[in-house]
Design an enzyme around this catalytic site. Sequence first.
Site, PDB file in Angstrom:
ATOM      1  N   CYS A 112      -9.006  13.954  10.677  1.00 26.55           N
ATOM      2  CA  CYS A 112      -9.930  12.836  10.532  1.00 26.55           C
ATOM      3  C   CYS A 112      -9.538  11.939   9.350  1.00 26.55           C
ATOM      4  CB  CYS A 112     -11.352  13.364  10.416  1.00 26.55           C
ATOM      5  SG  CYS A 112     -12.644  12.140  10.668  1.00 26.55           S
ATOM      6  N   HIS A 113     -10.385  11.852   8.310  1.00 22.24           N
ATOM      7  CA  HIS A 113     -10.101  11.018   7.140  1.00 22.24           C
ATOM      8  C   HIS A 113      -9.266  11.745   6.080  1.00 22.24           C
ATOM      9  CE1 HIS A 113     -13.460   8.742   8.885  1.00 22.24           C
ATOM     10  NE2 HIS A 113     -13.071   7.720   8.157  1.00 22.24           N
TER      11      HIS A 113
END
Length: 203
Positions: A112-113
């Site tokens: 994800c991030h």
Amino acid sequence: MGKSLNGVKVAILVADGFEQVELTEPKKALEQAGAITTIVSPAEGQVQGWNHDEKADKFSVDEPLNHARSDDYDALFLPGGVRNPDQLRVITRAIEFVRGFFAAGKPVAAICHAPWTLIEAETLRGRKVTSWPSLKTDLENAGAEWVDREVIVDDGLVTSRKPADLEAFNRKMIEEFGAGPSEPLGRQRQPPRLPSRSLTQQQ
């Protein structure tokens, strides 16, 4: 998944604000495969998980970041969530900890991030990665090749986009963590040596 990771020590680096399912599901998969997981965090005592935009559960910190050494672990796992890597990437000790795994060629997984932290650690140039789509430009500016795929493996680095990719992410993470170290950073992707001017002139 069997016990392919028996005795493998995995550091899970998180700050407050990580996406909870992106910690709990991979952690469970790692432990079911036989790995020994350790939550490492700059947070004191407990670290706060989130479910999207809402606070979720707190988790005990197994080892404070200031005491953690990459030499003590075989692999590194970085969960996502917006707030979590946004904090880690401005903490010098966190960046040093991450760089230690790459310097030793140890496998790393980020979802994800989480690749935001890898950008700050300057470990992505020349690599193929994926992530949450909003990181695409940041990753390309850091020298990575970004692709929109559920999971990407590049020389010991495993990346995925989002919670929906967790099944594929966990599978590849376990494979790479079980494979052990690759070539340490600094000896990877070196351009071919050109003949010296003197040698060229002698031919």
